[in-house]
Design an enzyme around this catalytic site. Structure first.
Site, PDB file in Angstrom:
ATOM      1  N   ARG A   1       3.449  97.600   0.181  1.00  0.00           N
ATOM      2  CA  ARG A   1       1.988  97.509   0.070  1.00  0.00           C
ATOM      3  C   ARG A   1       1.434  96.451   1.014  1.00  0.00           C
ATOM      4  NH1 ARG A   1       2.083 102.014  -0.947  1.00  0.00           N
ATOM      5  NH2 ARG A   1       2.204 102.851  -3.021  1.00  0.00           N
TER       6      ARG A   1
ATOM      7  N   GLU B   1       1.418  98.045   4.296  1.00  0.00           N
ATOM      8  CA  GLU B   1       0.279  98.972   4.329  1.00  0.00           C
ATOM      9  C   GLU B   1      -1.035  98.213   4.538  1.00  0.00           C
ATOM     10  OE1 GLU B   1      -0.898 102.726   1.609  1.00  0.00           O
ATOM     11  OE2 GLU B   1      -0.717 100.830   0.517  1.00  0.00           O
TER      12      GLU B   1
ATOM     13  N   SER C   1      -0.620  80.334  12.215  1.00  0.00           N
ATOM     14  CA  SER C   1       0.774  79.928  12.198  1.00  0.00           C
ATOM     15  C   SER C   1       1.468  80.390  10.921  1.00  0.00           C
ATOM     16  CB  SER C   1       0.869  78.408  12.302  1.00  0.00           C
ATOM     17  OG  SER C   1       2.206  77.989  12.123  1.00  0.00           O
TER      18      SER C   1
END
Length: 147
Positions: free
Chosen positions: A89, A92, A115
């Protein structure tokens, strides 16, 4: 000598066997829970006192302590696209919102990056009438590109 992955497996097994939480381990190590969890899963090297504190809580031996001191190969998930549903997820989310995040960082800060070295992570559970929410905070220092 154990590898970092073998040490991580020993940590997870001991954690489950003893009923110890990641928060308890973070407290014992003296570091934030997210950093401690990542270190014990093999993503950061620990100092000897940190590794020893975790091993003591988890009733693990010197072989695990020695593995926790090693430099890691960071980001080693074993597959280019994670198959675990929770990790997928996030993949995604980055596929959908990655370009937006990049544009907003550039608009607000200029040409540079966030960073992952000078970085903090927090995970919170927030109650909501429609179902509890997962709030993940990624807090990285801005690093401008230098040409």
């Amino acid at each position: 000598m154990l590898t970092k992955q073998e040490a991580a497996a020993a940590v997870r097994a001991a954690k489950a066997r003893l009923g110890v939480s990641w928060a308890q381990l973070g407290e014992a190590v003296g570091r934030p829970v997210a950093w401690t969890t990542a270190a014990l899963l093999g993503q950061h090297p620990m100092s000897e006192p940190e590794a020893r504190a975790a091993a003591d809580v988890l009733e693990l031996g010197d072989d695990v302590v020695q593995a926790l001191l090693l430099q890691p190969t960071r980001g080693a998930l074993g597959a280019a696209v994670p198959v675990d549903p929770t990790m997928y997820r996030f993949y995604e989310v980055l596929q959908v919102y990655g370009p937006t995040i990049k544009e907003l960082i550039h608009e607000k800060f200029g040409d540079g990056i966030m960073s992952a070295i000078n970085f903090r992570l927090d995970v919170q559970r927030v109650p909501d009438p429609a179902g509890d929410r997962v709030v993940v905070t990624l807090d990285g220092k801005f690093l401008p590109y230098q040409w």
